[in-house]
Each structure stands twice: as structure tokens, then as C-alpha cells.
Write an enzyme that holds these catalytic residues in place. Structure first.
Site, short mmCIF file in Angstrom:
data_model
loop_
_atom_site.label_atom_id
_atom_site.label_comp_id
_atom_site.label_asym_id
_atom_site.label_seq_id
_atom_site.Cartn_x
_atom_site.Cartn_y
_atom_site.Cartn_z
N ASP A 242 0.84 -1.36 -0.25
CA ASP A 242 0.14 0.16 0.10
C ASP A 242 0.74 1.21 0.15
O ASP A 242 1.90 1.29 0.67
CB ASP A 242 -0.90 -0.05 1.10
CG ASP A 242 -1.71 1.22 1.39
OD1 ASP A 242 -2.54 1.35 0.67
OD2 ASP A 242 -1.35 2.03 2.29
N GLU B 170 1.32 -0.35 -5.00
CA GLU B 170 0.44 0.77 -5.38
C GLU B 170 1.05 2.10 -5.40
O GLU B 170 1.67 2.57 -4.42
CB GLU B 170 -0.73 0.72 -4.33
CG GLU B 170 -1.76 1.67 -4.49
CD GLU B 170 -2.46 2.25 -3.21
OE1 GLU B 170 -3.57 2.83 -3.50
OE2 GLU B 170 -1.81 2.29 -2.23
#
Length: 577
Positions: free
Chosen positions: A223, A296
């Protein structure tokens, strides 16, 4: 010959894929993202959980999915619904126990479905033991976080160290009297950034990876990787410098107010990804199973490609390709969509796989961002282009964004706008509403009197059960596409694309004498096109699959030189041998 941008868009892009090789599990599968809080509630508390996921794995198997990525399931105060982790080594109580997780892994193994977890390395929680110990003056844990002295103005008022702004608006610095300093948080106040210039933090987070790989997970989606490092303040006299104004906003509280040159995409970030890959490979060498890393970052192509590796060291197998989210939407022309699709294929290393992501828990759903009529066409693009497919839960049935009132809004991105009128422009709650299983109460998601977010309107007719029973539905189309992508032509074949006009995009996949053409009309305007534009596409074409509202049936035969395309229609054709 002088080539303009317009002429380039009219020419087909031909991607010559590397020679066919025995693909690893992650190269040909579909990754299905589950937002656990909204997928399936097994205990009637209105919140999805691990046992709900375990009970639904057969559904994924029926879809043709080979791996599922779970948004965070770790211990958390839930200020950002799991992305503020207080214990990286334990399960959030609402979601279940470690025994429940072990059962999930066991069931997934039975069905040959890989489990991938969300790894949230940039920050922890201000309610973690690490942070609590830091506030008590514990030197080890104090150095786990990023601290800085405030600045006293001419009126004697203490202010944050600089102008850095949180992704969720307002200052990225929060003062703590216990230590007399500000801590840095790129996201919500409850998410203090970890200090990766501390070797102990680096090793701690590697141990987190090892812990879950030992538990049987097949990899991680990493993330917010672009935010991992801040600039080394020692290069600026020991003080973090202000970031320059972007010119994109007049409000100093907005993230877009600044150009984030000191807090994102730092060079050290890529090195850390390569170090994590070495940890992944430690495990792969033991049993031969590749552990996959997905990163990401909404970054430029030049930056995104660095996550693959540096030529000497390997990095992530899947730096997420967000062009279908960040570059185009329902207002985009076929040329713009072609340009976006070709971009990742153009920039990626020739020996690496592309990947395709059309939706996730942070962005409006495909049916809402494009249109309900284009759901099948977008799924054709995601599943039949060369590379790895990623599907956000519900995109296979065409779920739409739910309406969530200001009173029901819980996403900090929406709440922090302090705007009960326009909050919805920032809130991510609409794409996180509960999964629609059936026409039963709460769409079959939960038996609770109230779910954590309201179920989207229209679930009585837009749900899995209805679409399973229908002769043709988004779900049946998706299953056909999932089966089709297993064929050699879609795993190994070459690719070329063309925008026939501003509305119609087509692409060809071919391999060992087999030819397929996919056509998507992005507008409600009918056309007749000549697919003989593609080499070796002549004569009769057989309809393999078509969108829900298409009049074309599987097995219909069309003539390549005059193919009629209805408005918003999408279909897959096979060239007759």
C-alpha cells in the site's frame, strides 16, 4: 514522413511478446480484490469477516479466479478502516481470529486459490505499542517514527515544522506534549509514518513479511509505496524543507496545493522494494512457489517502471497499472483509451508482464465511472489484454457506487472535508458498500439490523443470485472471459490495437494461427467497421461472447469487411480458420 500524435493514434500498436514460456501461477491468473469489511458477514454484526470470505471461496473458484487479495485484516483502531495498523502480527477482532485465518488458508489451498494480503509499510497506528512506547521516551520505539521540532512565530505561537500537507487534507504534522515534538503522518492523524532511515524499522517490517509468508500467504499488495521515504533532512541543514506550491489549488489545506517532491517517489523507496523482493525470494527458494509483490503507486510511467527492478536486482512482479482509473473515464474517446492502454505496454520492460486494474476500494466503480452498459466491455479489456488481470469485488456483476449520506459517511477522506454538501467528491465509501449476493435483506451480505455502510439501492435485481440464474448477465459474460483467457492465444499471443473512430476501439490477439478480435463501442452510436484493417482478419468471424445488451449471440457468423457495432456494444470474435 512526419508523424503527428493524431497519426500515431490511428496506427495500430503491435506488441511482440517474448517467446512463450511456462508461466508461473501469478502470470496467468485473475487476482480478485476483497474488501473484507464489505464482502460477507458470517456472525450478524453488520461487518464482513474472515469466516465470511472462507464460506465464499467456492464463488471465486466458479468465477475462474486463482488468487484473492484481501485489504487489511490486521489489528487496528479502524480510523482508516484497517490501514492504521496497531499490531502487524495479529488479526482485527471484528474480522476473526488467527485460527479463522488459518482455516481460510486451508480452504483456499484445497481450492487452489492463493491468498495475498495487504502490506501497509508506510505507517502504523498512534494506538500501537510502538507509538505508546515512543511517547514514554523508549528510545528504540521513538526512532520508529518521524519527529521534528515545531516553529515558533513572531507571536510566540508554536506551529508545525513546515508546510507539508496530509493526503487527507490539513497539516501532516501532529504535536505531542509527551515528547515536545511533532510527528509526521502522510495520511490521517492516527497513522504516524514509520522511519525507514532507521535500520531497526527496516528489519522489523521484513519480519512482518516473513511472519505472514510463514503463515502461508502467497504474497502482498504493498500500500501507498510512493510515500515510504521522505527526503533526508540532513541534506537541508537538519530541517525538512517546505514543498513548492503546485498551482493546482488555492487552499493550503488541500493535498493538491503542493508539489510533493520531498515526500513521494524518493530514490530510497525503490531500493527498499528490492530488499523486500529478496525476502520473498528467500521463501521461493525453499519450496519453488513464487511469492508475488504488487505495488500501489499513482506515479508517472518512468517512476512506475522502477518498481520492476533496476536491471541488477528484481523488484515487484506487479507495479499496478492504473491507467484505466487515472487516465480515462466514461467521457474519454476511443483514441484516448487506446493511448492509455498502449502506454503501459510501451514503457514496461520487454521481459515483464503487464497488469490491468479497472477498479479498487479507493475509486468509483466501473459501472459508475464509465457506465453500466460498458461493464462487459471494460471486463473484456481487463481480462483479454496481454498480462495479469485484477478485478475488484463486484465488478464482475456490474455493481454501482452506493449512496452514502453525510450522516452515514465514515471514510476519513470524506469526513475531513468538513463539508456536508460536497463530501461525496472525496469519500471512498460509495465503492465500499456491501457486496450484493442476493435479493435477501442487506443483499445477503449480513443478517444484522444495520450494516456498517448502507447497501446500494437496486440490489434486489443487481446481485449474484439473479445473475447466476439469468441466461445472460454480466456474471456469465465474466465467466466466459475468465475461461477464454486461459487459452494460449491470450496467455502468449501478440497484441495490436486501433481506434477506428472516436467511439470504437478494437484489439487483436493472435498466436500459432489463431486470431481473436475484441471490439468495444464506448458510445451509444452505431457504426459499421471493416476489421480487415487487421492483418489476417478476413472472411468469416464467429462471435465468442458479447455484452449483455448486444443482439449478437454466441456462434453468430459475421463478415470481417462489414461488422455492424451497436451503441455501447462489446464483443469477442474468432477468425474462422
Amino acid at each position: 514522413m512526419r508523424l503527428t500524435l493524431r497519426s500515431l493514434l490511428l496506427f495500430p500498436l503491435v506488441v511482440l511478446l517474448v517467446q512463450a514460456h511456462e508461466q508461473e501461477w501469478w502470470e496467468s491468473t485473475i487476482f480478485y480484490q476483497i474488501y473484507p469489511r464489505s464482502f460477507k458477514d458470517s456472525d450478524g454484526d453488520g461487518i464482513g469477516d474472515l469466516n465470511g470470505i472462507t464460506s465464499s471461496l467456492e464463488y471465486l473458484k466458479e468465477l475462474g479466479v486463482g488468487a484473492t487479495w484481501l485489504s487489511p485484516i490486521f489489528k487496528s483502531p479502524m480510523y482508516d478502516f484497517g490501514y492504521d495498523i496497531s499490531d502487524f502480527y495479529d488479526i482485527q477482532d471484528e474480522y476473526g481470529t488467527m485460527d479463522d485465518f488459518d482455516r481460510l488458508i486451508a480452504k483456499a489451498n484445497e481450492l487452489d486459490i492463493k491468498i495475498v494480503l495487504d502490506f501497509v509499510p508506510n505507517h502504523g497506528s498512534n494506538e500501537s505499542v510502538w507509538f505508546e512506547e515512543a511517547l514514554k521516551g523508549h528510545e528504540k520505539y521513538y526512532d520508529y517514527f518521524v519527529w521534528e521540532d515545531g516553529v515558533v512565530d513572531e507571536n510566540g505561537k508554536l506551529n508545525p515544522p513546515n508546510n507539508w500537507v496530509s493526503v487527507f487534507r490539513k497539516s501532516a504534522w501532529e504535536y505531542r506534549e509527551e515528547v515536545g515534538k511533532y510527528y509526521f503522518h502522510q495520511f490521517v492523524i492516527g497513522q504516524p509514518d514509520l522511519n525507514y532511515r532507521n535500520p531497526e524499522v527496516v528489519e522489523e517490517m521484513k519480519n512482518v513479511i516473513r511472519f505472514w509468508l510463514n503463515k502461508g500467504v502467497a504474497g502482498f499488495r504493498v500500500d501507498a509505496i510512493a510515500h515510504l521515504f521522505e527526503v533526508d533532512k540532513e541534506l537541508y541543514g537538519g530541517k525538512y524543507p517546505d514543498e513548492p506550491l503546485s498551482g493546482n489549488s488555492d487552499n493550503p489545506d488541500d493535498y493538491s496545493y503542493l508539489n510533493h517532491i520531498y515526500t513521494t517517489d524518493q530514490q530510497e523507496t525503490f531500493d527498499m522494494v528490492y530488499q523486500w523482493r529478496e525476502v520473498f525470494d528467500e521463501f521461493s527458494k525453499k519450496d519453488g512457489l513464487t511469492r508475488v509483490m504488487m505495488t500501489e503507486a499513482y506515479s508517472s510511467p518512468h517512476v512506475t517502471m522502477k518498481y520492476f527492478g533496476d536491471g541488477e536486482r528484481e523488484g515487484a512482479q506487479m507495479p499496478f497499472n492504473f491507467v484505466l482509473i487515472s487516465d480515462v473515464n466514461g467521457q474519454s474517446s476511443a483514441q484516448e483509451i487506446k493511448y492509455a492502454l498502449d502506454k503501459f505496454l510501451t514503457f514496461k520492460p520487454i521481459d515483464k508482464q503487464a497488469n490491468w486494474v479497472a477498479g479498487n476500494h479507493d475509486n468509483n466503480r466501473v459501472a459508475s465511472r464509465f457506465s453500466p452498459e460498458l461493464v462487459d466491455g471494460i471486463n473484456m479489456i481487463v481480462l483479454l489484454l496481454p498480462g495479469i488481470a485484477v478485478t475488484y469485488m463486484g465488478e464482475e456483476i456490474g455493481m454501482v457506487d452506493g449512496y452514502v449520506s453525510w450522516e452515514d459517511t465514515v471514510d476519513p477522506s470524506g469526513c475531513n472535508t468538513d463539508d456536508p454538501i460536497n463530501y461525496w467528491t472525496a469519500s471512498r465509501d460509495p465503492e465500499r458498500t456491501p457486496f450484493q449476493w442476493s435479493a435477501d435483506v442487506n443483499a445477503g451480505f449480513s443478517t444484522a439490523p444495520k450494516t456498517w455502510l448502507p447497501v446500494a439501492d437496486g440490489y434486489e435485481t443487481l446481485n449474484v443470485e439473479v445473475q447466476k440464474q439469468a441466461a445472460k448477465s454480466h456474471l456469465t459474460v465474466y465467466k466466459t472471459l475468465a475461461a477464454l483467457r486461459k487459452e494460449a492465444v491470450f496467455r502468449h499471443g501478440r497484441y495490436e490495437s486501433v481506434a477506428f473512430n472516436s467511439d470504437v476501439l478494437a484489439f487483436r490477439r493472435w498466436y500459432n494461427g489463431e486470431n481473436y478480435v475484441v471490439v468495444v463501442n464506448f458510445r451509444n452510436n452505431p457504426y459499421t467497421i471493416n476489421l480487415e484493417y487487421f492483418e489476417n482478419v478476413t472472411g468469416h468471424l464467429e462471435v465468442v461472447e458479447s455484452s449483455v445488451l448486444s443482439p449478437k449471440k454466441t456462434g453468430d457468423v459475421l463478415h470481417a469487411d462489414h461488422v455492424h457495432v451497436e451503441g455501447n456494444e462489446a464483443f469477442v470474435l474468432k477468425v474462422a480458420n
